[in-house]
Design a protein around this motif. Structure first.
Motif, PDB file in Angstrom:
ATOM      1  N   LYS A   4       0.864  -1.184  -0.102  1.00  0.00           N
ATOM      2  CA  LYS A   4       0.002  -0.050   0.071  1.00  0.00           C
ATOM      3  C   LYS A   4       0.924   1.207  -0.025  1.00  0.00           C
ATOM      4  CE  LYS A   4      -2.707   2.216   3.545  1.00  0.00           C
ATOM      5  NZ  LYS A   4      -3.500   1.997   4.735  1.00  0.00           N
ATOM      6  N   ALA A   5       0.506   2.182  -0.676  1.00  0.00           N
ATOM      7  CA  ALA A   5       1.052   3.530  -0.632  1.00  0.00           C
ATOM      8  C   ALA A   5      -0.164   4.482  -0.884  1.00  0.00           C
ATOM      9  CB  ALA A   5       2.094   3.724  -1.709  1.00  0.00           C
ATOM     10  N   THR A   6       0.178   5.643  -0.227  1.00  0.00           N
ATOM     11  CA  THR A   6      -0.899   6.921  -0.589  1.00  0.00           C
ATOM     12  C   THR A   6      -0.604   8.236  -1.092  1.00  0.00           C
ATOM     13  OG1 THR A   6      -2.021   5.909   1.615  1.00  0.00           O
ATOM     14  CG2 THR A   6      -2.707   8.140   1.198  1.00  0.00           C
ATOM     15  N   ALA A   7      -1.250   8.702  -2.105  1.00  0.00           N
ATOM     16  CA  ALA A   7      -1.021   9.917  -2.395  1.00  0.00           C
ATOM     17  C   ALA A   7      -2.250  10.791  -1.922  1.00  0.00           C
ATOM     18  CB  ALA A   7      -0.980   9.641  -4.277  1.00  0.00           C
ATOM     19  N   VAL A   8      -1.545  12.227  -1.779  1.00  0.00           N
ATOM     20  CA  VAL A   8      -2.452  13.229  -1.424  1.00  0.00           C
ATOM     21  C   VAL A   8      -2.025  14.338  -2.223  1.00  0.00           C
ATOM     22  CG1 VAL A   8      -2.961  14.833   0.352  1.00  0.00           C
ATOM     23  CG2 VAL A   8      -2.667  12.635   0.983  1.00  0.00           C
ATOM     24  N   TRP A   9      -3.175  15.007  -2.896  1.00  0.00           N
ATOM     25  CA  TRP A   9      -2.723  15.959  -4.125  1.00  0.00           C
ATOM     26  C   TRP A   9      -3.868  17.169  -3.522  1.00  0.00           C
ATOM     27  CZ3 TRP A   9       1.157  16.866  -7.334  1.00  0.00           C
ATOM     28  CH2 TRP A   9       0.868  18.069  -8.069  1.00  0.00           C
ATOM     29  N   ASN A  10      -3.157  18.460  -3.529  1.00  0.00           N
ATOM     30  CA  ASN A  10      -3.986  19.592  -3.177  1.00  0.00           C
ATOM     31  C   ASN A  10      -3.851  20.805  -4.457  1.00  0.00           C
ATOM     32  OD1 ASN A  10      -2.636  18.725  -0.327  1.00  0.00           O
ATOM     33  ND2 ASN A  10      -4.775  18.981  -0.342  1.00  0.00           N
ATOM     34  N   GLY A  11      -4.758  20.941  -5.049  1.00  0.00           N
ATOM     35  CA  GLY A  11      -4.855  22.284  -5.792  1.00  0.00           C
ATOM     36  C   GLY A  11      -4.698  21.519  -7.338  1.00  0.00           C
ATOM     37  N   THR A  12      -4.580  22.608  -8.482  1.00  0.00           N
ATOM     38  CA  THR A  12      -4.279  22.206  -9.851  1.00  0.00           C
ATOM     39  C   THR A  12      -3.138  21.509 -10.284  1.00  0.00           C
ATOM     40  OG1 THR A  12      -3.085  24.122 -10.510  1.00  0.00           O
ATOM     41  CG2 THR A  12      -5.691  24.414 -10.066  1.00  0.00           C
ATOM     42  N   GLY A  13      -3.135  20.754 -11.154  1.00  0.00           N
ATOM     43  CA  GLY A  13      -2.169  20.091 -11.776  1.00  0.00           C
ATOM     44  C   GLY A  13      -0.895  20.960 -11.744  1.00  0.00           C
ATOM     45  N   LYS A  14      -0.931  22.059 -12.276  1.00  0.00           N
ATOM     46  CA  LYS A  14       0.250  22.816 -12.472  1.00  0.00           C
ATOM     47  C   LYS A  14       0.811  23.637 -10.975  1.00  0.00           C
ATOM     48  CE  LYS A  14       2.970  25.499 -16.021  1.00  0.00           C
ATOM     49  NZ  LYS A  14       3.138  25.866 -17.117  1.00  0.00           N
ATOM     50  N   GLU A  15      -0.139  24.102 -10.540  1.00  0.00           N
ATOM     51  CA  GLU A  15       0.389  24.964  -9.209  1.00  0.00           C
ATOM     52  C   GLU A  15       0.012  24.110  -7.944  1.00  0.00           C
ATOM     53  OE1 GLU A  15      -2.252  26.280 -11.479  1.00  0.00           O
ATOM     54  OE2 GLU A  15      -0.724  27.405 -12.636  1.00  0.00           O
ATOM     55  N   GLY A  16      -0.565  23.136  -7.998  1.00  0.00           N
ATOM     56  CA  GLY A  16      -0.505  22.297  -7.054  1.00  0.00           C
ATOM     57  C   GLY A  16       0.366  21.675  -6.441  1.00  0.00           C
ATOM     58  N   LYS A  17       0.305  20.773  -5.382  1.00  0.00           N
ATOM     59  CA  LYS A  17       1.544  19.779  -4.904  1.00  0.00           C
ATOM     60  C   LYS A  17       0.783  18.720  -4.150  1.00  0.00           C
ATOM     61  CE  LYS A  17       2.242  22.634  -0.810  1.00  0.00           C
ATOM     62  NZ  LYS A  17       2.955  23.390   0.229  1.00  0.00           N
ATOM     63  N   GLY A  18       1.643  17.699  -3.811  1.00  0.00           N
ATOM     64  CA  GLY A  18       1.293  16.514  -3.131  1.00  0.00           C
ATOM     65  C   GLY A  18       2.250  16.019  -2.583  1.00  0.00           C
ATOM     66  N   HIS A  19       1.939  14.602  -1.810  1.00  0.00           N
ATOM     67  CA  HIS A  19       2.846  14.148  -1.005  1.00  0.00           C
ATOM     68  C   HIS A  19       2.515  12.503  -1.188  1.00  0.00           C
ATOM     69  CE1 HIS A  19       0.482  13.444   2.636  1.00  0.00           C
ATOM     70  NE2 HIS A  19       0.307  14.904   2.397  1.00  0.00           N
ATOM     71  N   LEU A  20       3.567  11.657  -1.061  1.00  0.00           N
ATOM     72  CA  LEU A  20       3.584  10.260  -0.954  1.00  0.00           C
ATOM     73  C   LEU A  20       3.984   9.336   0.138  1.00  0.00           C
ATOM     74  CD1 LEU A  20       5.050  10.039  -4.773  1.00  0.00           C
ATOM     75  CD2 LEU A  20       2.311   9.752  -4.183  1.00  0.00           C
ATOM     76  N   THR A  21       3.243   8.674   0.875  1.00  0.00           N
ATOM     77  CA  THR A  21       3.673   7.858   1.642  1.00  0.00           C
ATOM     78  C   THR A  21       3.367   6.680   1.545  1.00  0.00           C
ATOM     79  OG1 THR A  21       2.940   9.678   3.173  1.00  0.00           O
ATOM     80  CG2 THR A  21       3.171   7.614   4.253  1.00  0.00           C
ATOM     81  N   THR A  22       4.394   5.508   1.885  1.00  0.00           N
ATOM     82  CA  THR A  22       4.025   3.957   1.962  1.00  0.00           C
ATOM     83  C   THR A  22       3.967   3.474   3.265  1.00  0.00           C
ATOM     84  OG1 THR A  22       6.462   3.984   2.120  1.00  0.00           O
ATOM     85  CG2 THR A  22       5.595   4.077  -0.202  1.00  0.00           C
TER      86      THR A  22
END
Length: 137
Positions: A4-22
């Motif tokens: 399992k891994a989790t992705a969290v994304w906030n905002g638009t594709g170009k201006e947004g940002k996210g993080h990944l956790t395993t």
């Protein structure tokens, strides 16, 4: 077995940002963004993670292949170069530097080809896969 891994994304594709956790926390809120994916920003990206998974899987499968032949590799150094063009993963080119004593070039080539075709990540990828290698005994 389920991994399992989790992705969290906030905002638009170009201006947004996210993080990944395993689940193992090896990745723990590791940053990814447009800049880390399409430019040279600090953080990771999905293609880099696929490259790491493919290199690791191939190295382990080749090690199992060698062990089945009674051979013990001193080192298998594998780099996966993922080609990502026009929004599509096109190719994974594996570059292997191997230190394995007591194996013939012919047998090694056979075991490398089997690892290329049969490591689980190779089987999951829908793209061209190629391998080049150097063997030192």
């Amino acid at each position: 077995m389920i991994r399992k891994a989790t992705a969290v994304w906030n905002g638009t594709g170009k201006e947004g940002k996210g993080h990944l956790t395993t689940a193992s926390n090896v990745l723990n809120k590791t940053q990814y963004s447009f800049n880390t994916r399409f430019e040279d920003g600090v953080g990771t990206n999905p293609e880099e993670l696929i490259a790491a998974a493919h290199a690791g899987c191939f190295a382990m499968k080749l090690s199992f292949n060698l062990s089945a032949e009674g051979l013990s590799p001193e080192e298998l150094d594998v780099t996966s170069n993922i080609t990502f063009e026009e929004g599509t993963l096109k190719k994974s080119h594996l570059v292997l530097k191997a230190k394995v004593a007591g194996v013939s070039e012919e047998k090694f080539a056979e075991l490398v080809k089997d690892a290329e075709l049969n490591c689980p990540i190779s089987q999951a990828l829908n793209m061209e896969i190629s391998v080049e290698y150097t063997l030192n005994s």
